[in-house]
Design a protein around this motif. Structure first.
Motif, short mmCIF file in Angstrom:
data_model
loop_
_atom_site.label_atom_id
_atom_site.label_comp_id
_atom_site.label_asym_id
_atom_site.label_seq_id
_atom_site.Cartn_x
_atom_site.Cartn_y
_atom_site.Cartn_z
N LEU A 88 0.83 -1.20 0.00
CA LEU A 88 0.00 0.00 0.00
C LEU A 88 0.87 1.25 0.00
N ALA A 89 1.91 1.25 0.81
CA ALA A 89 2.81 2.41 0.87
C ALA A 89 3.48 2.66 -0.48
N GLY A 122 -4.58 6.76 7.18
CA GLY A 122 -5.38 7.98 7.16
C GLY A 122 -6.70 7.86 6.42
N PHE A 123 -7.02 6.68 5.89
CA PHE A 123 -8.30 6.50 5.21
C PHE A 123 -9.42 6.58 6.24
N ARG A 124 -10.51 7.24 5.86
CA ARG A 124 -11.69 7.37 6.70
C ARG A 124 -12.92 6.97 5.90
N SER A 154 6.44 12.03 2.82
CA SER A 154 7.53 11.84 3.78
C SER A 154 7.18 10.75 4.79
N TRP A 155 5.92 10.76 5.24
CA TRP A 155 5.47 9.72 6.17
C TRP A 155 5.55 8.35 5.51
N GLU A 157 7.59 7.40 3.26
CA GLU A 157 9.00 7.00 3.21
C GLU A 157 9.42 6.35 4.53
N THR A 158 8.92 6.85 5.66
CA THR A 158 9.26 6.22 6.95
C THR A 158 8.60 4.86 7.06
N VAL A 159 7.37 4.71 6.55
CA VAL A 159 6.69 3.41 6.55
C VAL A 159 7.50 2.41 5.73
N ILE A 160 7.93 2.83 4.56
CA ILE A 160 8.71 1.96 3.68
C ILE A 160 10.04 1.62 4.34
N ALA A 161 10.68 2.58 4.97
CA ALA A 161 11.96 2.33 5.65
C ALA A 161 11.77 1.34 6.80
#
Length: 174
Positions: A88-89, A122-124, A154-155, A157-161
């Motif tokens: 998903l990311a 963040g899906f609602r 940017s967020w 990218e942290t999820v992927i990292a």
């Protein structure tokens, strides 16, 4: 995803959903739909020379400025390892780089695990599609995340990292 991946992708789809896509649909997405973003997750073989096994996939449609998550699945043996999160990311990252500013999807109302994953991104819930699924007339929950800009990217990218750490710990998961 490549054309050679389709039989394995379809197998994952059949094991994941009551209403899997036909193989022809994946072929169409790869060869005729320029707005499709397609990724697979592979398990590397234990022995050199063997072919990696497809264990997950995602199809994202990029439409004007929206990323629509068309399908996302992980083989039952490989669930709960962060693969859906990574797929998903990656799909959202590519869509944002193409210009997506929001994303939508439909998910079965009883698929609470998937809904929790999407909420983490963040899906609602923004609505329902009544009796959406033909196999049992289950409603689809329509979910959206807006403001897919640089902060969200940017967020991601942290999820992927973070997922890279999972790969190293799991060995063999791409």
């Amino acid at each position: 995803m490549t054309l050679l991946d389709i039989p394995q992708v379809h197998a994952v789809d059949r094991q994941s959903f009551n209403l899997p896509w036909p193989e022809k649909s994946y072929q169409y997405e790869l060869t005729q739909n320029p707005n499709s973003i397609l990724w697979v997750a592979e398990a590397l073989p234990d022995q050199p020379g063997l072919t990696p096994r497809i264990v997950g996939m995602i199809v994202v449609w990029f439409i004007v400025d929206e990323a629509h998550i068309a399908t996302l699945a992980v083989h039952p043996e490989f669930r709960r390892r962060g693969l859906s999160k990574k797929l998903l990311a990656l799909g959202l990252k590519v869509a944002i780089q193409l210009g997506a500013i929001e994303s939508t999807l439909e998910v079965r109302e009883n698929n609470l695990a998937a809904q929790k994953l999407y909420e983490k991104f963040g899906f609602r819930e923004v609505g329902r599609r009544l009796h959406y699924y033909r196999d049992n007339n289950e409603d689809a929950v329509l979910m959206t995340v807006k403001d897919l800009g640089t902060a969200y990217l940017s967020w991601l990218e942290t999820v992927i990292a973070d997922q890279v750490k999972i790969e190293v710990a799991s060995k063999g998961i791409i």
